[in-house]
Motif scaffolding. Sequence first.
Motif, mmCIF file in Angstrom:
data_model
loop_
_atom_site.group_PDB
_atom_site.id
_atom_site.type_symbol
_atom_site.label_atom_id
_atom_site.label_comp_id
_atom_site.label_asym_id
_atom_site.label_seq_id
_atom_site.Cartn_x
_atom_site.Cartn_y
_atom_site.Cartn_z
ATOM 1 N N LEU A 157 0.832 -1.201 0.000
ATOM 2 C CA LEU A 157 0.000 0.000 0.000
ATOM 3 C C LEU A 157 0.868 1.254 0.000
ATOM 4 O O LEU A 157 0.552 2.245 -0.672
ATOM 5 N N TRP A 158 1.979 1.207 0.721
ATOM 6 C CA TRP A 158 2.911 2.341 0.714
ATOM 7 C C TRP A 158 3.424 2.601 -0.702
ATOM 8 O O TRP A 158 3.461 3.746 -1.160
ATOM 9 N N ALA A 187 1.934 1.850 -3.450
ATOM 10 C CA ALA A 187 0.827 2.332 -4.280
ATOM 11 C C ALA A 187 0.583 3.822 -4.110
ATOM 12 O O ALA A 187 0.218 4.508 -5.065
ATOM 13 N N VAL A 188 0.780 4.342 -2.886
ATOM 14 C CA VAL A 188 0.465 5.755 -2.635
ATOM 15 C C VAL A 188 1.672 6.676 -2.736
ATOM 16 O O VAL A 188 1.516 7.902 -2.628
ATOM 17 N N THR A 189 2.861 6.113 -2.972
ATOM 18 C CA THR A 189 4.050 6.968 -3.057
ATOM 19 C C THR A 189 4.840 6.799 -4.346
ATOM 20 O O THR A 189 5.734 7.609 -4.626
ATOM 21 N N SER A 190 4.544 5.779 -5.132
ATOM 22 C CA SER A 190 5.312 5.507 -6.348
ATOM 23 C C SER A 190 4.781 6.330 -7.517
ATOM 24 O O SER A 190 3.591 6.280 -7.840
ATOM 25 N N ALA A 191 5.676 7.064 -8.176
ATOM 26 C CA ALA A 191 5.281 7.869 -9.340
ATOM 27 C C ALA A 191 4.758 6.992 -10.463
ATOM 28 O O ALA A 191 3.999 7.458 -11.320
ATOM 29 N N ALA A 192 5.137 5.717 -10.458
ATOM 30 C CA ALA A 192 4.659 4.803 -11.497
ATOM 31 C C ALA A 192 3.256 4.291 -11.195
ATOM 32 O O ALA A 192 2.484 3.999 -12.116
ATOM 33 N N ARG A 193 2.897 4.199 -9.914
ATOM 34 C CA ARG A 193 1.604 3.619 -9.553
ATOM 35 C C ARG A 193 0.517 4.655 -9.286
ATOM 36 O O ARG A 193 -0.664 4.390 -9.544
ATOM 37 N N ILE A 194 0.873 5.825 -8.790
ATOM 38 C CA ILE A 194 -0.140 6.843 -8.479
ATOM 39 C C ILE A 194 -1.043 7.145 -9.678
ATOM 40 O O ILE A 194 -2.264 7.237 -9.519
ATOM 41 N N ASP A 226 8.188 9.170 6.396
ATOM 42 C CA ASP A 226 8.646 8.130 7.317
ATOM 43 C C ASP A 226 8.176 6.785 6.779
ATOM 44 O O ASP A 226 7.205 6.200 7.271
ATOM 45 N N ALA A 227 8.873 6.304 5.752
ATOM 46 C CA ALA A 227 8.472 5.056 5.097
ATOM 47 C C ALA A 227 8.620 3.867 6.045
ATOM 48 O O ALA A 227 9.597 3.790 6.792
ATOM 49 N N PRO A 228 7.679 2.924 6.014
ATOM 50 C CA PRO A 228 6.428 2.908 5.246
ATOM 51 C C PRO A 228 5.221 3.320 6.085
ATOM 52 O O PRO A 228 4.116 2.813 5.874
ATOM 53 N N ALA A 229 5.436 4.226 7.044
ATOM 54 C CA ALA A 229 4.382 4.541 8.006
ATOM 55 C C ALA A 229 3.557 5.761 7.630
ATOM 56 O O ALA A 229 2.327 5.737 7.742
ATOM 57 N N SER A 230 4.203 6.858 7.193
ATOM 58 C CA SER A 230 3.426 8.066 6.940
ATOM 59 C C SER A 230 4.224 9.070 6.119
ATOM 60 O O SER A 230 5.454 9.001 6.045
ATOM 61 N N PHE A 231 3.499 9.987 5.497
ATOM 62 C CA PHE A 231 4.127 11.126 4.833
ATOM 63 C C PHE A 231 3.218 12.336 4.966
ATOM 64 O O PHE A 231 2.012 12.213 5.229
ATOM 65 N N ASP A 286 -3.900 -9.038 8.291
ATOM 66 C CA ASP A 286 -3.297 -9.251 6.981
ATOM 67 C C ASP A 286 -3.456 -8.023 6.074
ATOM 68 O O ASP A 286 -2.952 -8.020 4.951
ATOM 69 N N GLY A 287 -4.162 -7.005 6.543
ATOM 70 C CA GLY A 287 -4.411 -5.824 5.733
ATOM 71 C C GLY A 287 -3.749 -4.587 6.309
ATOM 72 O O GLY A 287 -2.902 -4.659 7.204
ATOM 73 N N THR A 288 -4.150 -3.427 5.783
ATOM 74 C CA THR A 288 -3.565 -2.156 6.186
ATOM 75 C C THR A 288 -4.659 -1.096 6.230
ATOM 76 O O THR A 288 -5.490 -1.014 5.326
ATOM 77 N N VAL A 289 -4.646 -0.289 7.267
ATOM 78 C CA VAL A 289 -5.569 0.839 7.375
ATOM 79 C C VAL A 289 -4.856 2.103 6.939
ATOM 80 O O VAL A 289 -3.758 2.417 7.421
ATOM 81 N N LEU A 290 -5.471 2.805 6.000
ATOM 82 C CA LEU A 290 -4.957 4.106 5.561
ATOM 83 C C LEU A 290 -5.769 5.194 6.247
ATOM 84 O O LEU A 290 -6.998 5.171 6.228
#
Length: 216
Positions: free
Chosen positions: A45-46, A48-55, A86-91, A113-117
């Motif tokens: 998820l990190w 997905a929300v920080t990669s210039a290729a995936r955003i 502060d990868a992969p926790a927050s920006f 097994d998941g992640t809360v954004l």
Amino acid sequence: MTTITIDPVATAGLVAREIRSGERDGAPTKIAVARRAYATDRADLWDAVTSAARIPRWFLPVSGDLTVGGRYQLEGNAGGTVERCDAPASFAVTWEFGGSVSWLTVALTEDGDGTVLELVHEAVVPQELWDQYGPGATGVGWDLGLMGLGLHVADPTGAIDPRAAEAWSLSPEGVTFSRLAAAGWADAAIADGDDPVAARAAAERTVAFYTTVPEA
């Protein structure tokens, strides 16, 4: 391209919404908080929300320098400065659009097994704008973005076609989603002290804004 096929009622219900009244540099602010769980690990998820290729696959094309101190620009939308990472926790970034500056923080927390954004958007909002649209003016936009992220997590190889996304937002399913999201933000504003009648009227104006075909 990723096809937008969702249950609007169930998908709108995945987001927990909160409004807080705050202050920054002596000016009163409104703080919109949105939380949603995703069925993927924090590292994915990190990315997905920080990669210039995936955003661009789920949100908007992005350019610039996505490192601390760098400037970014979302195509046709906001730009700003990366203030903290502060990868992969927050920006945290500034969110600059239409001559105004607000502040955005995204935090990721492992949940089984998941992640809360958690997305926190703080802004100095002119009272007349708040009276007209309430938190839904930006909140519904974030709901749509979080929906797009969910579609991307489910199918990372796909990409959302902006034209298909626009058509979907005007469809009966899209209108239902926007109405439920706007109502959720109105409830959050009421919980923070807004007048219920005024908050729900503002939500209806927000729905009209998001679901009316722009004039040519």
